[in-house]
Every structure is written in C-alpha cells, then in structure tokens.
Design a protein around this motif. Structure first.
Motif, PDB file in Angstrom:
ATOM      1  N   GLY A   1       0.815  -1.227   0.000  1.00 27.49           N
ATOM      2  CA  GLY A   1       0.000   0.000   0.000  1.00 27.49           C
ATOM      3  C   GLY A   1       0.839   1.263   0.000  1.00 27.49           C
ATOM      4  N   CYS A   2       2.132   1.116  -0.323  1.00 26.46           N
ATOM      5  CA  CYS A   2       3.068   2.244  -0.254  1.00 26.46           C
ATOM      6  C   CYS A   2       3.262   2.814  -1.668  1.00 26.46           C
ATOM      7  CB  CYS A   2       4.366   1.667   0.302  1.00 26.46           C
ATOM      8  SG  CYS A   2       5.764   2.728   0.266  1.00 26.46           S
ATOM      9  N   VAL A   3       3.251   4.133  -1.803  1.00 29.99           N
ATOM     10  CA  VAL A   3       3.533   4.761  -3.107  1.00 29.99           C
ATOM     11  C   VAL A   3       5.048   4.908  -3.251  1.00 29.99           C
ATOM     12  CG1 VAL A   3       3.249   6.865  -4.482  1.00 29.99           C
ATOM     13  CG2 VAL A   3       1.325   5.967  -3.162  1.00 29.99           C
ATOM     14  N   VAL A   4       5.571   4.551  -4.440  1.00 27.07           N
ATOM     15  CA  VAL A   4       7.014   4.561  -4.696  1.00 27.07           C
ATOM     16  C   VAL A   4       7.373   5.683  -5.674  1.00 27.07           C
ATOM     17  CG1 VAL A   4       8.891   3.262  -5.813  1.00 27.07           C
ATOM     18  CG2 VAL A   4       7.273   2.081  -4.285  1.00 27.07           C
ATOM     19  N   VAL A   5       8.409   6.458  -5.335  1.00 33.37           N
ATOM     20  CA  VAL A   5       9.032   7.359  -6.304  1.00 33.37           C
ATOM     21  C   VAL A   5      10.421   6.777  -6.550  1.00 33.37           C
ATOM     22  CG1 VAL A   5       9.800   9.699  -6.820  1.00 33.37           C
ATOM     23  CG2 VAL A   5       7.745   9.352  -5.421  1.00 33.37           C
ATOM     24  N   ASP A   6      10.682   6.391  -7.808  1.00 34.62           N
ATOM     25  CA  ASP A   6      11.901   5.622  -8.091  1.00 34.62           C
ATOM     26  C   ASP A   6      12.888   6.406  -8.942  1.00 34.62           C
ATOM     27  OD1 ASP A   6      13.643   3.451  -8.245  1.00 34.62           O
ATOM     28  OD2 ASP A   6      12.831   2.916 -10.211  1.00 34.62           O
ATOM     29  N   ASN A   7      14.142   6.498  -8.449  1.00 38.93           N
ATOM     30  CA  ASN A   7      15.186   7.234  -9.172  1.00 38.93           C
ATOM     31  C   ASN A   7      15.924   6.414 -10.214  1.00 38.93           C
ATOM     32  OD1 ASN A   7      16.035  10.095  -8.273  1.00 38.93           O
ATOM     33  ND2 ASN A   7      15.299   9.093  -6.428  1.00 38.93           N
ATOM     34  N   SER A   8      15.754   5.119 -10.218  1.00 37.99           N
ATOM     35  CA  SER A   8      16.514   4.294 -11.167  1.00 37.99           C
ATOM     36  C   SER A   8      15.826   4.317 -12.533  1.00 37.99           C
ATOM     37  CB  SER A   8      16.595   2.852 -10.659  1.00 37.99           C
ATOM     38  OG  SER A   8      15.392   2.176 -10.973  1.00 37.99           O
ATOM     39  N   SER A   9      16.448   3.630 -13.503  1.00 33.24           N
ATOM     40  CA  SER A   9      15.824   3.588 -14.834  1.00 33.24           C
ATOM     41  C   SER A   9      14.854   2.411 -14.972  1.00 33.24           C
ATOM     42  CB  SER A   9      16.915   3.506 -15.916  1.00 33.24           C
ATOM     43  OG  SER A   9      17.713   2.372 -15.691  1.00 33.24           O
ATOM     44  N   ALA A  10      14.656   1.638 -13.886  1.00 36.56           N
ATOM     45  CA  ALA A  10      13.900   0.381 -13.978  1.00 36.56           C
ATOM     46  C   ALA A  10      12.478   0.553 -14.513  1.00 36.56           C
ATOM     47  CB  ALA A  10      13.863  -0.297 -12.619  1.00 36.56           C
ATOM     48  N   TRP A  11      11.781   1.601 -14.090  1.00 36.61           N
ATOM     49  CA  TRP A  11      10.347   1.716 -14.404  1.00 36.61           C
ATOM     50  C   TRP A  11      10.022   2.868 -15.344  1.00 36.61           C
ATOM     51  CZ3 TRP A  11       7.652  -2.355 -12.730  1.00 36.61           C
ATOM     52  CH2 TRP A  11       8.194  -3.094 -11.669  1.00 36.61           C
ATOM     53  N   ARG A  12      11.066   3.586 -15.813  1.00 32.56           N
ATOM     54  CA  ARG A  12      10.804   4.841 -16.539  1.00 32.56           C
ATOM     55  C   ARG A  12       9.971   4.665 -17.802  1.00 32.56           C
ATOM     56  NH1 ARG A  12      16.885   7.019 -16.061  1.00 32.56           N
ATOM     57  NH2 ARG A  12      16.839   7.558 -13.854  1.00 32.56           N
ATOM     58  N   MET A  13      10.232   3.600 -18.551  1.00 35.20           N
ATOM     59  CA  MET A  13       9.522   3.455 -19.822  1.00 35.20           C
ATOM     60  C   MET A  13       8.337   2.493 -19.696  1.00 35.20           C
ATOM     61  SD  MET A  13      11.108   5.729 -21.355  1.00 35.20           S
ATOM     62  CE  MET A  13      10.137   5.683 -22.840  1.00 35.20           C
ATOM     63  N   ASP A  14       8.017   2.043 -18.490  1.00 32.45           N
ATOM     64  CA  ASP A  14       6.866   1.180 -18.253  1.00 32.45           C
ATOM     65  C   ASP A  14       5.594   2.022 -18.386  1.00 32.45           C
ATOM     66  OD1 ASP A  14       4.744  -0.259 -16.797  1.00 32.45           O
ATOM     67  OD2 ASP A  14       6.333  -1.620 -16.202  1.00 32.45           O
ATOM     68  N   GLU A  15       4.660   1.576 -19.231  1.00 28.50           N
ATOM     69  CA  GLU A  15       3.460   2.376 -19.502  1.00 28.50           C
ATOM     70  C   GLU A  15       2.592   2.597 -18.264  1.00 28.50           C
ATOM     71  OE1 GLU A  15       1.341   0.649 -22.742  1.00 28.50           O
ATOM     72  OE2 GLU A  15       2.888   1.234 -24.197  1.00 28.50           O
TER      73      GLU A  15
END
Ligand code: NAP
Length: 346
Positions: free
Chosen positions: A90-104
C-alpha cells in the motif's frame, strides 16, 4: 487527506539517498516517521537527517509495512525487485533508477514539465534521468512558446552521476597522478582525471549509449513524441553538476531576447546570460543549488529558427533528490498518496 507521511528512503547511504534525506529535512517535508534503508553491508550505520542521525536498516520485502511513501535510489535491480513489494504493502514509490521509466503503467514526471501525469499513477512514479530533467525544465517553456522540432544535445556529466564510486575514482586518480603514481581505472573504462570519456552507460545496437537513448526516449514520453532528438553524453572530471550544450530548432521563430524573457519567467530556472561580464552558468556554482541555470542563449546562425543554450544543474539535487521530493510534495498536494491496485506489479 494525509497531513504527514511515514517515509522510507531506500539507498539512504548513497550519493542520491544522502541528498534525499538532506532535501526532505531542508524542505520540511511532513514526515510522521523516516526510515533509512540500504543493503545488509550498511545495516546499523548512521546517516544524517536534519540535526539528527538515523540508523540504517537492511532493505527486505517486509520493510514497507506501515510506510506511506518510499523513495528509491538503490539502483535498477533493487527497484525492480523491491518496488512491487512496496506497492503491495500500500506504499507509493518514487523511483530514481531507470527500472520503471519506460513502463506504460508508471508516469515519468518532472513537476515543472508534466505534473498532471501524476493523476494516473498506479503506485510507482519514475524520476527521469538527471540529464533529461535539467534539459526539459529549460526546454518546456520554449516548446510551449514556439514548438520544438529537433534537439541536438551534448552533455558534460559529473562523476557523482555514477554515485559514490565515481566520486571516489576521480578523487583517487587526481591524488595519485599528482604523486606520480600509477592509476587503475575501475568505475570507468579509462582514466577520468584530466580526461573526457564519450561513453556513459552501455553501448546499444544503434551505436548510441543507453544514457543517450534515455534522453531521446524520456523526452518523447514527457514532453512530445514528435520532437527529433539526438544526444552525445560525455563524462567529464567534475565532481558535481552536469553541463549541457543544447541546440533546438523550432517551428516558430524565437529570438534570443524572447527566449531570455520566457526562461526568466519560468519555474525552476535562473537565466545567467551576460557573456561580456563573463556571466554564464557553471557547474561549480550550480552544485548545491535547486535551480536549473541557463545561459549563452543565442540564435543559431546556420539555421533559420534555431537557438543555442548552455544548461547547467546539480545532477544529484534537481537531477535526482530534489525532483523526487517535489514529486512527493505534488502527490500530497493532489491527495494522491494511495494505491488503488496493490498487486499490479507483483
Ligand atoms: P550510490 O552512491 O552507489 O548508492 C547506492 C545506494 O544503493 C547505497 O545506499 C547502497 O547501499 C544501496 N544499495 C545497493 N545495493 C543494494 C541492495 N541490494 N539492497 C539495498 N540497498 C542497496 O548510487 P547513487 O548515485 O546514489 O544512485 C542511486 C540510484 O539513483 C541509481 O539507480 C542511479 O541511476 C540513480 N540516479 C543517480 C543520479 C546521480 O546523479 N548520482 C541521478 C539520477 C538517478 P550500501 O551503502 O549498503 O551499499
């Protein structure tokens, strides 16, 4: 609406993580609690948070119970593995890596550029690449005014962009070379002290590096898919602050004077542009600052509707920590710190 949040910083011992804790404290982000997470190697060590220190805990899949917001800066593989568990809690994530950047499923956001994309988040919000962030903060108001058709960018990127190991490598090589000692490149394929490396991240099949293609793809996702972008990314022996030489071609004519006015009225930008007084943005002055600095604004004499710009910002601050904290502030303002479908990324 939550008035304060239980916050976790994952990668809290790293270059970005430490800046994240500093930025959260400086901006008085409403933390009900703050948890510092890193690998088992650093568990038990202490990191500064405001006037205090907090003890680092090992990141595990269970770290997110009771946490409302987790800011990740522990590398792509850690984000890929642990962000889905954070969202499942139930936690909102702000991610600095490139892992999720291009995920729609994941909005990629710079608050000065596309804050409304936060409205459709599914639990993970991606923070863009540092070089793209500073470029788009400066180009968004010019795109709104004149429609950018093409961008040609060359970056000069500081070693802190590689994290602790990049900072250590430059410092060690400079010291050893001044003492007439041999150096052994580790963080980079070649000597970085007193040198420039046209090579950031891995080479792709099209001969561009992954860093260069991040600038292309992230510009398309956040600003406009119709803009043609070509990038050359260079690592330079600077500790903090990325500098960028940017040429833009626009649909409508924009004079240098008009661009200066537009940029000086835009959020997050300081125009420093008086070459006769030797005034232009410098990495050493941008280090530790929040703003993106723009100067050397001039009309491209080789092209009808084109401008040259020199754009500088602190890569660890606006390029990473500050942008992530601004995203968190925007999420709070819009009452978006909640997860509708906790199982989406598992
Ligand atoms: P860094 O200085 O090397 O720090 C890495 C952090 O990740 C450390 O806290 C480290 O903890 C932690 N970590 C590593 N493996 C882990 C694991 N298995 N489990 C938990 N924690 C782990 O790197 P950085 O420069 O801060 O970069 C971190 C991320 O931010 C990267 O994805 C990078 O691409 C991104 N980023 C960096 C910049 C920049 O300018 N530096 C800008 C934008 C985005 P230990 O101390 O325990 O090893």
């Amino acid at each position: 609406m939550k008035k304060s949040l239980n916050v976790a910083v994952c990668g809290a011992t790293g270059a970005v993580g430490r800046e994240m804790l500093k930025t959260l404290a400086e901006r008085r982000f409403p933390c009900a609690s703050i948890t510092a997470l890193a690998s088992a190697r650093s568990a038990g060590t202490r990191v500064p948070f405001g006037d205090d220190e907090i003890t680092v805990k090992e990141l595990t899949k269970d770290s997110f119970k009771g946490i409302d917001l987790a800011i990740f800066s522990a590398g792509g593989s850690v984000s890929t593995e642990f962000a889905p568990h954070a969202v499942a809690s139930g936690c909102v994530v702000v991610d600095n890596s490139s892992a999720w950047r291009m995920d729609e499923r994941c909005p990629l956001v710079v608050p000065e550029v596309n804050p409304d994309d936060l409205e459709k988040h599914n639990g993970i919000i991606a923070n863009p690449n540092c070089s793209t962030i500073q470029m788009l903060v400066a180009l968004k108001p010019l795109h709104d005014a004149a429609v950018i058709k093409r961008i040609v960018v060359t970056t000069m990127q500081a070693v802190s962009g590689t994290g602790k190991k990049g900072i250590d490598e430059l410092e060690t090589q400079v010291r050893r070379l001044f003492n007439m000692q041999d150096i052994e490149p580790k963080a980079y394929p070649h000597q970085i002290a007193f040198n420039c490396l046209p090579h950031i991240d891995v080479f792709q099949e099209n001969e561009y590096t992954k860093e260069e293609m991040k600038m292309v793809n992230e510009t398309h996702k956040m600003l406009d898919p119709n803009i043609r972008v070509t990038a050359t990314c260079v690592r330079v022996p600077v500790f903090f602050g990325h500098s960028e030489s940017v040429n833009i071609e626009t649909e409508k004519k924009l004079t240098a004077a008009q661009a200066r006015v537009i940029l000086s009225q835009a959020p997050g930008i300081q125009v420093l542009d008086n070459p006769r007084a030797n005034l232009y943005p410098l990495a050493v002055n941008a280090a530790g600052e929040d703003d993106v600095f723009v100067g050397r604004i001039r009309e491209d004499e080789s092209c009808e509707n084109a401008l040259n710009l020199w754009i500088v910002a602190d890569n660890v601050r606006k390029g990473a920590a500050l942008n992530a904290v601004q995203i968190a502030e925007e999420l709070m303002k819009r009452d978006l710190v909640s997860v509708a479908n906790p199982g989406m990324f598992l």
